[in-house]
Design an enzyme around this catalytic site. Structure first.
Site, PDB file in Angstrom:
ATOM      1  CE1 TYR A  44       7.448   1.059  -3.894  1.00 31.16           C
ATOM      2  CE2 TYR A  44       5.390   2.186  -3.466  1.00 31.16           C
ATOM      3  CZ  TYR A  44       6.622   1.734  -3.029  1.00 31.16           C
ATOM      4  OH  TYR A  44       7.006   1.946  -1.739  1.00 31.16           O
TER       5      TYR A  44
ATOM      6  CD  GLU B 111      -1.604  -2.245   1.981  1.00 35.18           C
ATOM      7  OE1 GLU B 111      -2.343  -3.228   1.857  1.00 35.18           O
ATOM      8  OE2 GLU B 111      -0.544  -2.283   2.635  1.00 35.18           O
TER       9      GLU B 111
END
Length: 150
Positions: free
Chosen positions: A119, A107
């Protein structure tokens, strides 16, 4: 040109003061020293990143069956933007794969644009949102849930 030594060493009690101090510098709502101790006691993969013998980052990886979950991944401010986050993600992926994971989750705050970009660059995809997941200065902030297939 000299070669920089990058090492991923299992986190020890000796790392905890530095790790907790870095978390306080990096985040408005940091993990406590006890959060890191609890992760170590629970058997999570807790890693300290060393660059030429100096601590430069840390990460906590939880394994559940064939899934891995990155609970914390951080590079100290002075070393951000130097490729260490990508190296750490690669290391965590290797550890997870060796432990039998087929996917890895994390998260991230939507306001953390640098982390989101990293990411995505290494192959994570957004798969959902958790409403009000993180504490924020003005209430709560959502979490972007991301997954990378290993």
């Amino acid at each position: 040109m000299s070669v920089v030594a990058i090492d991923f060493i299992p986190m020890t009690v000796a790392d905890l003061e530095w790790v907790a101090a870095q978390d306080r510098l990096l985040y408005p709502f940091p993990w406590s020293r006890q959060n890191f101790i609890d992760s170590m006691v629970a058997g999570y993969g807790c890693w300290t990143l060393f660059e030429d013998g100096q601590r430069a980052g840390y990460a906590v990886l939880m394994m559940v069956l064939d899934e891995a979950h990155i609970l914390n991944i951080s590079v100290c401010q002075a070393r951000q933007g130097c490729g260490l986050g990508g190296r750490m993600l690669q290391h965590l992926g290797d550890v997870a794969r060796a432990a039998g994971a087929t996917q890895i989750f994390l998260e991230v705050r939507p306001s953390n644009e640098a982390a989101l970009a990293l990411y995505k660059k290494v192959g994570f995809e957004m798969i959902g949102r958790r409403k009000g997941y993180y504490p924020a200065l003005n209430g709560r902030e959502d979490a972007v849930v991301m997954r990378h297939l290993l």
